[in-house]
Design a protein around this motif. Structure first.
Motif, PDB file in Angstrom:
ATOM      1  N   SER A   2       0.827  -1.198   0.000  1.00  0.00           N
ATOM      2  CA  SER A   2       0.000   0.000   0.000  1.00  0.00           C
ATOM      3  C   SER A   2       0.871   1.262   0.000  1.00  0.00           C
ATOM      4  CB  SER A   2      -0.958  -0.001   1.189  1.00  0.00           C
ATOM      5  OG  SER A   2      -0.231   0.016   2.401  1.00  0.00           O
ATOM      6  N   LYS A   5       1.933   1.792  -3.508  1.00  0.00           N
ATOM      7  CA  LYS A   5       0.824   2.337  -4.294  1.00  0.00           C
ATOM      8  C   LYS A   5       0.642   3.828  -4.010  1.00  0.00           C
ATOM      9  CE  LYS A   5      -1.781  -1.977  -4.405  1.00  0.00           C
ATOM     10  NZ  LYS A   5      -2.986  -2.664  -3.932  1.00  0.00           N
ATOM     11  N   LYS A   6       0.717   4.192  -2.736  1.00  0.00           N
ATOM     12  CA  LYS A   6       0.551   5.605  -2.367  1.00  0.00           C
ATOM     13  C   LYS A   6       1.670   6.445  -2.958  1.00  0.00           C
ATOM     14  CE  LYS A   6      -1.983   4.998   1.956  1.00  0.00           C
ATOM     15  NZ  LYS A   6      -1.953   5.159   3.427  1.00  0.00           N
ATOM     16  N   ALA A   9       1.021   6.807  -6.637  1.00  0.00           N
ATOM     17  CA  ALA A   9      -0.111   7.707  -6.862  1.00  0.00           C
ATOM     18  C   ALA A   9       0.299   9.169  -6.633  1.00  0.00           C
ATOM     19  CB  ALA A   9      -1.269   7.331  -5.947  1.00  0.00           C
ATOM     20  N   ASN A  10       1.078   9.406  -5.592  1.00  0.00           N
ATOM     21  CA  ASN A  10       1.549  10.782  -5.315  1.00  0.00           C
ATOM     22  C   ASN A  10       2.460  11.286  -6.433  1.00  0.00           C
ATOM     23  OD1 ASN A  10       0.122  11.019  -2.932  1.00  0.00           O
ATOM     24  ND2 ASN A  10       1.827  10.285  -1.667  1.00  0.00           N
ATOM     25  N   SER A  13       0.213  12.135  -9.397  1.00  0.00           N
ATOM     26  CA  SER A  13      -0.501  13.388  -9.122  1.00  0.00           C
ATOM     27  C   SER A  13       0.445  14.584  -9.233  1.00  0.00           C
ATOM     28  CB  SER A  13      -1.114  13.373  -7.721  1.00  0.00           C
ATOM     29  OG  SER A  13      -2.093  12.370  -7.642  1.00  0.00           O
ATOM     30  N   ASP A  36      -6.337  12.212  -8.014  1.00  0.00           N
ATOM     31  CA  ASP A  36      -5.874  11.329  -6.939  1.00  0.00           C
ATOM     32  C   ASP A  36      -6.536   9.954  -7.045  1.00  0.00           C
ATOM     33  OD1 ASP A  36      -4.156  13.174  -5.875  1.00  0.00           O
ATOM     34  OD2 ASP A  36      -5.571  13.890  -4.342  1.00  0.00           O
ATOM     35  N   LYS A  37      -7.838   9.946  -7.333  1.00  0.00           N
ATOM     36  CA  LYS A  37      -8.562   8.686  -7.459  1.00  0.00           C
ATOM     37  C   LYS A  37      -8.012   7.881  -8.652  1.00  0.00           C
ATOM     38  CE  LYS A  37     -13.277   6.888  -7.832  1.00  0.00           C
ATOM     39  NZ  LYS A  37     -14.694   7.238  -7.986  1.00  0.00           N
ATOM     40  N   GLY A  40      -4.584   6.539  -7.938  1.00  0.00           N
ATOM     41  CA  GLY A  40      -4.673   5.367  -7.055  1.00  0.00           C
ATOM     42  C   GLY A  40      -5.045   4.113  -7.834  1.00  0.00           C
ATOM     43  N   GLU A  41      -6.006   4.238  -8.746  1.00  0.00           N
ATOM     44  CA  GLU A  41      -6.411   3.096  -9.572  1.00  0.00           C
ATOM     45  C   GLU A  41      -5.264   2.648 -10.479  1.00  0.00           C
ATOM     46  OE1 GLU A  41     -10.006   4.034 -11.657  1.00  0.00           O
ATOM     47  OE2 GLU A  41     -11.110   4.438  -9.815  1.00  0.00           O
ATOM     48  N   ALA A  43      -2.109   3.023  -9.893  1.00  0.00           N
ATOM     49  CA  ALA A  43      -1.099   2.390  -9.046  1.00  0.00           C
ATOM     50  C   ALA A  43      -1.503   0.959  -8.707  1.00  0.00           C
ATOM     51  CB  ALA A  43      -0.897   3.206  -7.774  1.00  0.00           C
ATOM     52  N   LYS A  44      -2.786   0.745  -8.388  1.00  0.00           N
ATOM     53  CA  LYS A  44      -3.268  -0.614  -8.091  1.00  0.00           C
ATOM     54  C   LYS A  44      -3.084  -1.535  -9.286  1.00  0.00           C
ATOM     55  CE  LYS A  44      -6.835   0.681  -4.742  1.00  0.00           C
ATOM     56  NZ  LYS A  44      -8.288   0.742  -4.504  1.00  0.00           N
TER      57      LYS A  44
END
Length: 122
Positions: A2, A5-6, A9-10, A13, A36-37, A40-41, A43-44
């Motif tokens: 996680s 992933k964060k 995502a950062n 962004s 951001d959403k 996140g997707e 990154a997943k």
């Protein structure tokens, strides 16, 4: 994972948001949430694809090892078969050499011919 992933995502962004200038505060907040959403997707999905690739690579490696093992078994069977044939040929050669050199030479003696009986015709 996680945290990976964060972090990803950062980073996404951070790359996208500076390029989107000139929005009102309200629209900027909406866009930030959307970015951001989406990040996140992404990154997943990225992590999921990396895991799938690792699994596929492991399967391919295992398959290659099995194929290599199978080839090695075939080679060993082939070598064993050739060794067995060579041993048989050696034994046959030994038997042939024993038969061709007899211990005592045989003398061929002819039996004397029997005299034929005379038949008298009258």
């Amino acid at each position: 994972m996680s945290s990976d992933k964060k972090t990803l995502a950062n980073q996404l962004s951070g790359l996208l948001l500076p390029k989107l200038k000139g929005l009102t505060e309200k629209n900027a907040k909406k866009l930030l949430e959307t970015v951001d959403k989406s990040a996140g997707e992404i990154a997943k999905k990225y992590v999921k694809f990396i895991q799938e690739q690792d699994k596929e690579a492991a399967k391919a490696k295992e398959k290659a090892e099995k194929a290599k093992k199978k080839v090695a078994e075939k080679e060993s069977k082939k070598k064993a078969k050739l060794a067995k044939k060579a041993a048989e040929m050696k034994q046959v050669a030994q038997l042939m050499s024993k038969e061709s050199t007899p211990a005592a030479p045989k003398v061929a003696a002819k039996a004397p011919a029997k005299p034929k009986a005379k038949v008298i015709k009258k």
